[in-house]
Scaffold this motif. Structure first.
Motif, short mmCIF file in Angstrom:
data_model
loop_
_atom_site.label_atom_id
_atom_site.label_comp_id
_atom_site.label_asym_id
_atom_site.label_seq_id
_atom_site.Cartn_x
_atom_site.Cartn_y
_atom_site.Cartn_z
N VAL A 149 7.25 -3.25 -7.79
CA VAL A 149 7.29 -1.75 -8.07
C VAL A 149 7.19 -1.06 -6.79
CG1 VAL A 149 5.94 0.05 -9.28
CG2 VAL A 149 5.88 -2.41 -10.12
N ASP A 150 8.10 0.16 -6.76
CA ASP A 150 8.09 1.03 -5.86
C ASP A 150 7.22 2.15 -5.81
OD1 ASP A 150 9.21 2.24 -3.51
OD2 ASP A 150 10.83 3.24 -4.22
N ASN A 151 5.89 1.58 -5.18
CA ASN A 151 4.64 2.08 -5.64
C ASN A 151 4.18 3.41 -4.73
OD1 ASN A 151 2.80 0.40 -7.19
ND2 ASN A 151 3.67 -1.10 -5.48
N TYR A 152 4.92 3.37 -3.47
CA TYR A 152 4.46 4.42 -2.35
C TYR A 152 5.07 5.99 -2.91
CZ TYR A 152 3.64 6.52 2.19
OH TYR A 152 3.22 7.38 3.20
N PRO A 153 6.25 6.18 -3.19
CA PRO A 153 6.69 7.25 -3.42
C PRO A 153 6.02 8.13 -4.74
CG PRO A 153 8.39 5.66 -3.97
CD PRO A 153 7.13 5.01 -3.19
N ASP A 181 0.56 -4.00 -4.19
CA ASP A 181 0.55 -2.94 -5.16
C ASP A 181 -0.75 -2.05 -4.62
OD1 ASP A 181 2.38 -3.35 -7.00
OD2 ASP A 181 1.08 -4.33 -8.52
N GLU A 184 0.02 -0.65 -1.13
CA GLU A 184 0.85 0.38 -0.99
C GLU A 184 0.40 1.74 -1.77
OE1 GLU A 184 5.16 -1.88 -0.83
OE2 GLU A 184 4.56 -1.06 -2.55
N ARG A 185 -0.35 1.50 -2.74
CA ARG A 185 -1.00 2.75 -3.39
C ARG A 185 -2.05 3.31 -2.59
NH1 ARG A 185 -1.06 -0.43 -9.47
NH2 ARG A 185 1.37 -0.86 -9.25
N ASN A 284 11.32 -4.09 -16.23
CA ASN A 284 11.00 -4.98 -14.93
C ASN A 284 11.10 -6.56 -15.26
OD1 ASN A 284 9.82 -5.45 -12.55
ND2 ASN A 284 7.71 -4.81 -13.09
N GLU A 303 17.86 -8.24 -0.08
CA GLU A 303 16.66 -7.21 0.05
C GLU A 303 15.98 -7.23 -1.34
OE1 GLU A 303 15.75 -5.49 2.70
OE2 GLU A 303 17.44 -6.70 3.72
N LYS A 306 13.50 -2.83 -5.86
CA LYS A 306 12.31 -2.18 -6.30
C LYS A 306 12.72 -1.28 -7.59
CE LYS A 306 10.46 -1.87 -1.69
NZ LYS A 306 9.67 -1.00 -0.65
N SER A 308 11.64 1.91 -9.93
CA SER A 308 10.97 3.02 -9.79
C SER A 308 10.33 3.34 -11.01
CB SER A 308 12.49 4.02 -10.08
OG SER A 308 13.52 3.85 -9.24
#
Length: 317
Positions: A149-153, A181, A184-185, A284, A303, A306, A308
């Motif tokens: 999961v692209d947690n940060y943004p 998770d 990053e969160r 997912n 790579e 991720k 969204s």
């Protein structure tokens, strides 16, 4: 006995390339193919997959550690449907039994969402070209693909909007400390507060384990103090729901006395009006299975993929 990794070293290629040759895949040059097969003949190496009647196993293993988290069901559904479309079977297991199944004699590859399995274990499984997709970490190995999961943004977006709503004093209930998770969160919470010249008081950081009980206990500890944060950001929905239960038992109004947010968008989150981050769990799982099939067919891992996510605003914040 000689191992696949040793054949790869003698041939000057990767274990995945040797695995592709032995499984008859077409993505290897003829010269390399002949070299690998000749080395196998000279050393007497016999790949485990050849003991299977009918060729390579068409079974995939999915292992996870926590039966309490309802979103696993949607992940499993996505994995299962992708595998069914491609004529593969699925076995679901936990970390304790996964070692027995994550072997080329038994399965074609594995999808792992299990924090109890160490990086070292996963890398050891993949060293002979056994394909693995990991959904809870990023590992660098051409037989391992990360689908995370692209947690940060999205967490930055959530916190920034909370600041714009007027919240300045933040609390945080974290999940397992070393999990990607959680790292990053929380990093997103801290950096967004810093960008807005708002401090984060470490006394409002509470440790949890992604289960509802740990959120409940964190809120109980918080209530023993003289002051509450204005908003409690939780690393997942289960802990947020546990915290809400503790606050309501004390007679607090949500969000009047304290706002609460989660992460995951489980079924109970909608019922409780919880503001959270929605992750497409079915998609997912489906994409994780699709990436694994690519590895099984001989593609090298590239790579991390991720996923969204999006903020789902409801009544609690």
């Amino acid at each position: 006995m000689i191992k696949l990794k040793q054949i790869a070293e003698m041939a000057g290629v990767s274990p995945a390339t040797v695995s592709n040759v032995l499984n008859g895949r077409k993505n290897v040059g003829e010269e390399v193919r002949r070299k690998v097969l000749e080395l196998c003949r000279q050393t007497g190496y016999q790949p485990a997959a050849r003991v299977h009647k009918g060729g390579q196993p068409r079974t995939v293993v999915f292992n996870f550690s926590d039966f309490d988290r309802s979103f696993y069901l949607n992940i499993i559904k996505g994995i299962s449907e992708c595998l069914t479309e491609n004529n593969y079977d699925l076995i679901v297991c936990t970390s304790r039994s996964s070692r027995n199944f994550m072997k080329s004699r038994f399965s074609a590859g594995a999808i792992s969402l299990d924090g109890k399995i160490s990086d070292e274990q996963l890398l050891a499984v993949a060293q002979d070209g056994y394909p693995v997709v990991v959904m809870d970490r990023v590992l660098e190995n051409e037989s391992i693909k990360s689908v995370v999961v692209d947690n940060y943004p999205v967490m930055c977006e959530l916190v920034q909007k909370l600041i714009l709503k007027g919240y300045q004093r933040f609390g945080y209930v974290g999940g397992t400390e070393r999990s990607l998770d959680n790292i990053e969160r929380f990093a997103a919470v801290e950096s967004t507060l810093r960008a807005n010249n708002l401090p984060f008081d470490k006394k409002y950081y509470f440790h949890g384990d992604y289960r509802e009980k740990s959120g409940y206990q964190a809120a109980k500890l918080m209530l023993l103090g003289n002051a509450l944060p204005q908003v409690l950001v939780c690393a997942n929905d289960n802990m947020a729901l546990g915290a809400m239960r503790a606050f309501k038992e004390r007679g607090l109004e949500i969000p009047g006395d304290i706002a609460v947010t989660g992460f995951d968008d489980c079924d109970a989150a909608a019922l409780m009006g919880l503001t959270t981050v929605s992750i497409p769990r079915y998609e997912n799982g489906y994409l994780a299975a699709k990436e694994l099939l690519n590895l099984i067919e001989g593609a090298a891992a590239d790579e991390p993929f991720k996923i969204s996510a999006s903020v789902c605003w409801r009544e609690t914040a």
